[in-house]
Scaffold this motif. Structure first.
Motif, PDB file in Angstrom:
ATOM      1  N   CYS A   1     -14.729  -0.770 -16.412  1.00  0.00           N
ATOM      2  CA  CYS A   1     -13.934  -0.884 -15.187  1.00  0.00           C
ATOM      3  C   CYS A   1     -12.757   0.087 -15.304  1.00  0.00           C
ATOM      4  O   CYS A   1     -12.255   0.344 -16.399  1.00  0.00           O
ATOM      5  CB  CYS A   1     -13.410  -2.300 -14.997  1.00  0.00           C
TER       6      CYS A   1
ATOM      7  N   HIS B   1     -17.148  -7.966 -13.613  1.00  0.00           N
ATOM      8  CA  HIS B   1     -17.885  -6.727 -13.401  1.00  0.00           C
ATOM      9  C   HIS B   1     -18.425  -6.080 -14.674  1.00  0.00           C
ATOM     10  O   HIS B   1     -19.301  -5.200 -14.588  1.00  0.00           O
ATOM     11  CB  HIS B   1     -17.007  -5.704 -12.673  1.00  0.00           C
ATOM     12  N   ARG B   2     -17.923  -6.463 -15.831  1.00  0.00           N
ATOM     13  CA  ARG B   2     -18.437  -5.869 -17.067  1.00  0.00           C
ATOM     14  C   ARG B   2     -19.625  -6.682 -17.560  1.00  0.00           C
ATOM     15  O   ARG B   2     -19.484  -7.625 -18.325  1.00  0.00           O
ATOM     16  CB  ARG B   2     -17.347  -5.804 -18.124  1.00  0.00           C
TER      17      ARG B   2
ATOM     18  N   GLU C   1     -12.402  -7.674 -14.579  1.00  0.00           N
ATOM     19  CA  GLU C   1     -13.237  -7.148 -15.655  1.00  0.00           C
ATOM     20  C   GLU C   1     -14.265  -8.168 -16.124  1.00  0.00           C
ATOM     21  O   GLU C   1     -15.404  -7.805 -16.455  1.00  0.00           O
ATOM     22  CB  GLU C   1     -12.371  -6.691 -16.827  1.00  0.00           C
TER      23      GLU C   1
ATOM     24  N   PRO D   1     -16.715   0.022 -11.285  1.00  0.00           N
ATOM     25  CA  PRO D   1     -15.864  -0.926 -10.544  1.00  0.00           C
ATOM     26  C   PRO D   1     -14.400  -0.524 -10.734  1.00  0.00           C
ATOM     27  O   PRO D   1     -13.946  -0.319 -11.861  1.00  0.00           O
ATOM     28  CB  PRO D   1     -16.160  -2.270 -11.201  1.00  0.00           C
ATOM     29  N   THR D   2     -13.681  -0.375  -9.651  1.00  0.00           N
ATOM     30  CA  THR D   2     -12.342   0.224  -9.714  1.00  0.00           C
ATOM     31  C   THR D   2     -11.319  -0.607  -8.945  1.00  0.00           C
ATOM     32  O   THR D   2     -11.604  -1.102  -7.844  1.00  0.00           O
ATOM     33  CB  THR D   2     -12.355   1.662  -9.144  1.00  0.00           C
TER      34      THR D   2
END
Length: 629
Positions: free
Chosen positions: A585, A577-578, A574, A498-499
């Motif tokens: 991330c 998505h973490r 974060e 994820p960026t």
């Protein structure tokens, strides 16, 4: 980290909490505040303008002191002509910009830069001369402090800087009182002096005493009396012309007034000039009738007048306190105008772009820091001597006067609106007269230091052009089509991170960062921070045309901070998505890589601060994508 946190807390205590951009319309002067802040430079000059005339005339002996009044009369006439011309400039340019904007729009780029360089130098000198003169008023009352003159000046610059960093509203409330106190006590002195003169009780100094008092000045000049000739008169006139510095300040800051801006600015300019002419003329008249003389670094002329009229009582102490405060405050005129001028130059690409950014308190903080540093350096170099700084003073401002009025002639001629000929004649007369005065100033002050100003102006212009050339090269390197759909690499088939990629503008530099992020991201989000300036709408439209496949999130920043909104967004991103400790991330930051190290100063180094802030909150993968300029 504790050191950085401590410095931030200290900054909040000294300067105050950040102000939202929405409060900008409230950060304006009413007419009473504008008179105090924007007129303080001009009004405070009466504390040393007559003094400098008397100092020069004293080199020809006591007989020459009788020319003080005629020279003062000429300067007041010039003052009225310049003020009339600037009244027209204010209405024609209601957004401000003063001599720089008028010259650039009507005479071309180079004349505009000459005006900008001249005014920049004059504003730095305004701070240095005002602070030095203020501390001279203090050391006149307390002679034992004279050995600490330079450190006291540096402390004064620091205090005025902090006051201005607090913002327009705070500084106006804090700094208005000294101006009105000074006007009040000088007014009382002039009335009391007139009453004593009419009653025949005004003390006077005879020719023999004048000769004795002038001895130190003559010794410093070689022990020989100068002839009362054109050179002496021009030098005395040019020294007295310091009284005109600051008249242009109101035209530079029209946008800082409350509506209707130009009308209020013209009212304040008129009141200021009438007050200035009255005080300057009154002090010169009293100096003429009393026969007071002045020696460099001795008790100031205003202090001596106060002693003769008030005696050594409370009113004399109040006069010195008021003089000290307004002379320190006079530097505030430069603090009000130099950052605005620097912002105009920065917006046009002639100074680092950071100078056009508003700080936490809705003032141009970087311009305030730059002005303080340059003024402090001058005070150290010239040992905080008013007499040594004065020859450098007023040359730049009269050059800008001339260019501004010449530009207004062209402005009226191009427009040819109703009554244009009369207006052009007024500005034409102002341009001709100030051009002659500029030549007089240069001739009479050249060997006393004016050559430094003549050298500094072209050097500054060369610097402006070098900076602009760099920005032009950067613009060409970054330019790409604003309508073409941009092709991105395919995202990874599996894996990826994820960026978040930070995007300020859509150009070749940011596009490289987006391409890299797309090639490694499982979930890609582009983040743009709205810092104000009405550019966000057009940015969103361009993004939808050229990059519709990448999700764009626009973050509001009411306090114009890039770091805080991004850090908050990344923290939430974060958390979402973490899913486990093995999933990371990544934050991608585009950066410019310049050919020369000094060119880094021309670009906002916010990436460094942002990267540091992300590390502090625990973000583990922060990468930069360089674009080589």
């Amino acid at each position: 980290m504790p050191i950085i946190s401590g410095l931030d807390n200290l900054r909040r205590v000294l300067i105050g909490s950040p102000l939202p951009t929405s409060a900008q319309h409230e950060e304006r002067f009413n007419n009473a505040e504008a008179l105090a802040i924007l007129s303080s430079d001009a009004l405070s000059s009466v504390a040393y303008a007559t003094q400098e005339i008397v100092l020069v005339l004293g080199m020809a002996g006591s007989a020459a002191l009788g020319l003080t009044l005629p020279i003062t009369g000429l300067i007041i006439g010039l003052m009225l002509i310049v003020a009339t011309s600037y009244r027209q400039t204010i209405k024609a340019y209601p957004l401000g910009g003063g001599s720089y904007r008028v010259s650039q729009d009507n005479l071309g780029k180079i004349p505009g830069l000459v005006a900008g360089a001249s005014l920049s130098i004059d504003y730095v000198l305004t701070v240095a001369v005002s602070v030095a003169a203020g501390i001279a008023a203090l050391t006149s009352y307390f002679p034992g402090l004279d050995t600490y003159r330079v450190p006291l000046c540096l402390v004064a610059v620091l205090l005025v800087m902090v006051a201005n960093l607090r913002g327009v509203s705070s500084s106006a409330k804090l700094l208005s009182f000294p101006t009105y106190l000074f006007m009040g006590v000088v007014g009382v002195m002039l009335v009391a002096g007139a009453v004593k003169f009419l009653g025949g009780t005004l003390p006077t100094i005879g020719p023999e005493e004048q000769t004795r008092l002038l001895a130190p000045t003559l010794e410093a000049e070689g022990g020989q009396l100068m002839a009362i000739g054109p050179v002496l008169l021009m030098r005395a006139f040019s020294s007295g012309c310091a009284a005109l510095t600051g008249i242009e300040a109101i035209s530079d800051s029209v946008a800082a007034f409350r509506p209707v801006e130009w009308r209020n600015a013209r009212k304040v300019l008129t009141v200021m000039v009438l007050l200035l002419a009255t005080m300057f003329g009154g002090i010169s008249a009293l100096a003429h009738h009393t026969g007071i003389v002045y020696a460099e670094n001795g008790p100031t002329l205003l202090y001596q007048l106060g002693q003769l009229i008030f005696g050594n009582g409370v009113l004399l102490a109040v006069l010195q306190l008021a003089t000290l405060l307004i002379l320190l405050l006079a530097a505030n005129t430069a603090y009000a105008d130099f950052p605005r001028l620097a912002a105009f130059l920065a917006q046009d690409g002639f100074l680092p772009r950071q100078l056009s950014s508003l700080g936490d308190r809705l003032v141009f903080s970087n311009g305030i820091f730059a002005l303080s540093g340059c003024a402090a350096l001058l005070l150290v170099i010239f040992n905080a001597s008013v007499t040594r700084l004065i020859p450098l003073y007023a040359v730049g401002v009269f050059i800008s006067f001339t260019l501004s009025q010449a530009g207004m002639v062209v402005h009226w001629w191009k427009g040819k609106g109703q009554g244009w000929l009369g207006k052009a004649l007024v500005n034409g007369a102002g341009a001709a007269i100030t051009a002659v005065v500029s030549l007089v100033l240069l001739y009479s002050k050249f060997t006393y230091g004016a050559w430094l100003v003549l050298l500094a102006i072209p050097l500054l212009i060369a610097l402006f052009l070098r900076i602009r050339n760099h920005y032009d090269v950067v613009a060409r390197r970054l330019r790409m089509s604003a309508d073409k759909l941009l092709k991105l690499p395919d995202p990874p088939v599996s894996g990826g991170m994820p960026t978040v990629v930070l995007v300020g503008q859509l150009h070749r530099g940011s596009f490289e960062a987006i391409r890299f992020a797309r090639s490694v991201a499982s979930d890609l989000v582009a983040v743009h921070v709205d810092l104000g300036g009405n550019r966000t709408k057009s940015f969103i439209e361009q993004w939808e045309r050229q990059m519709p496949d990448v999700r764009l999130v626009v973050l509001d920043s009411p306090y114009r901070s890039l770091v805080d909104p991004v850090v908050d967004f990344v923290k939430q991103f974060e958390l979402e998505h973490r899913k486990d400790r093995n999933r990371f991330c990544m934050i991608v930051l585009p950066v410019f890589v310049t050919q020369h190290r000094w060119e880094n100063l021309l670009h906002n180094q916010s990436t460094i601060l942002l990267r540091q802030a992300l590390r502090e909150q625990g973000t583990r993968v922060v990468t930069t994508v360089g674009f080589y300029l």
